[in-house]
Design a protein around this motif. Structure first.
Motif, PDB file in Angstrom:
ATOM      1  N   ALA A 124       0.793  -1.248   0.015  1.00  0.00           N
ATOM      2  CA  ALA A 124      -0.050   0.033   0.080  1.00  0.00           C
ATOM      3  C   ALA A 124       0.973   1.280  -0.027  1.00  0.00           C
ATOM      4  O   ALA A 124       0.435   2.214  -0.601  1.00  0.00           O
ATOM      5  CB  ALA A 124      -0.856   0.023   1.145  1.00  0.00           C
ATOM      6  N   GLY A 125       2.045   1.226   0.550  1.00  0.00           N
ATOM      7  CA  GLY A 125       2.997   2.306   0.938  1.00  0.00           C
ATOM      8  C   GLY A 125       3.514   2.523  -0.465  1.00  0.00           C
ATOM      9  O   GLY A 125       3.684   3.791  -0.606  1.00  0.00           O
ATOM     10  N   ILE A 126       4.023   1.499  -1.280  1.00  0.00           N
ATOM     11  CA  ILE A 126       4.527   1.795  -2.696  1.00  0.00           C
ATOM     12  C   ILE A 126       3.654   2.736  -3.564  1.00  0.00           C
ATOM     13  O   ILE A 126       3.982   3.613  -4.206  1.00  0.00           O
ATOM     14  CB  ILE A 126       5.184   0.550  -3.365  1.00  0.00           C
ATOM     15  N   VAL A 127       2.302   2.166  -3.593  1.00  0.00           N
ATOM     16  CA  VAL A 127       1.095   2.734  -4.297  1.00  0.00           C
ATOM     17  C   VAL A 127       1.109   4.187  -3.882  1.00  0.00           C
ATOM     18  O   VAL A 127       1.046   5.299  -4.761  1.00  0.00           O
ATOM     19  CB  VAL A 127      -0.364   2.240  -4.381  1.00  0.00           C
ATOM     20  N   ALA A 128       1.040   4.543  -2.427  1.00  0.00           N
ATOM     21  CA  ALA A 128       0.715   5.899  -2.216  1.00  0.00           C
ATOM     22  C   ALA A 128       2.091   6.719  -2.311  1.00  0.00           C
ATOM     23  O   ALA A 128       2.158   8.234  -2.911  1.00  0.00           O
ATOM     24  CB  ALA A 128       0.780   5.964  -0.521  1.00  0.00           C
ATOM     25  N   ILE A 129       3.306   6.307  -2.300  1.00  0.00           N
ATOM     26  CA  ILE A 129       4.918   6.850  -2.422  1.00  0.00           C
ATOM     27  C   ILE A 129       4.701   7.416  -4.007  1.00  0.00           C
ATOM     28  O   ILE A 129       5.052   8.551  -4.409  1.00  0.00           O
ATOM     29  CB  ILE A 129       5.830   6.561  -2.167  1.00  0.00           C
TER      30      ILE A 129
END
Length: 194
Positions: A124-129
């Motif tokens: 989820a963090g990769i998408v957000a970043i």
């Protein structure tokens, strides 16, 4: 009883407002009276700069980690860790030590979820970043992270309590970002670095 104590300790840990403390230490100000008025890393970045913001972000995330670890020591259970982690986020958002005026809980949420669901948080963090790099809008990236998180947790083989925890995290985040959502819909939300 141990879960109750986990919640209390988590809440008290979350109630330590590092953006307020850094603001007082570095500039003698109440960070909540400057910038967006939010007691968090993004407003610290706007008001006090990158170094102070990095310290606040890391400290806020670590108090989430500390809440989960303390809950593990007290309860040894997934439910206990989820309750302690959520209590830390609530403490950050509505801190008892600072008249219940806190931040939006994103960094603390990251610390909590990374402690119990590392890979789902990473995805989820990769998408957000990636979204943050394109749009430079922190609130949008934060909301996307919290929106994708229940999906990535659900697709993992983690205990169900962490899925429900991620749902509560998303609800808390949407509530705290409600004014940001209005500005996003109006195309008026602030970008970092501008």
């Amino acid at each position: 009883m141990q879960i109750f104590f986990s919640a209390i300790i988590g809440y008290l840990l979350g109630s330590i407002s590092f953006s307020y403390l850094i603001g007082r230490y570095k500039a003698g100000i109440d960070i909540r009276q400057h910038g967006s008025g939010n007691a968090g890393a993004t407003n610290t970045l706007r008001v006090l700069g990158k170094k102070a913001a990095a310290i606040v972000f890391l400290a806020d995330a670590l108090k989430g980690v500390a809440a989960v670890f303390t809950s593990y020591l007290l309860t040894g259970s997934d439910t206990g860790m989820a309750v302690g982690g959520l209590a830390a986020i609530i403490g950050h958002n509505w801190p008892v030590f600072f008249n219940f005026r806190g931040g939006k809980g994103v960094a603390t949420t990251i610390g909590v979820i990374v402690s119990v669901a590392f890979l789902p948080a990473l995805f989820a963090g990769i998408v957000a970043i990636m979204l943050l790099l394109v749009t430079r809008i922190v609130s949008l990236a934060s909301l996307v992270f919290l929106t994708f998180l229940p999906v990535t947790v659900l697709l993992s083989d983690l205990p169900a309590v962490y899925f429900w925890m991620s749902i509560v995290m998303a609800i808390l985040s949407y509530w705290r970002h409600r004014t940001n959502i209005v500005r996003l819909l109006q195309g008026k939300e602030n970008q970092i670095g501008r």
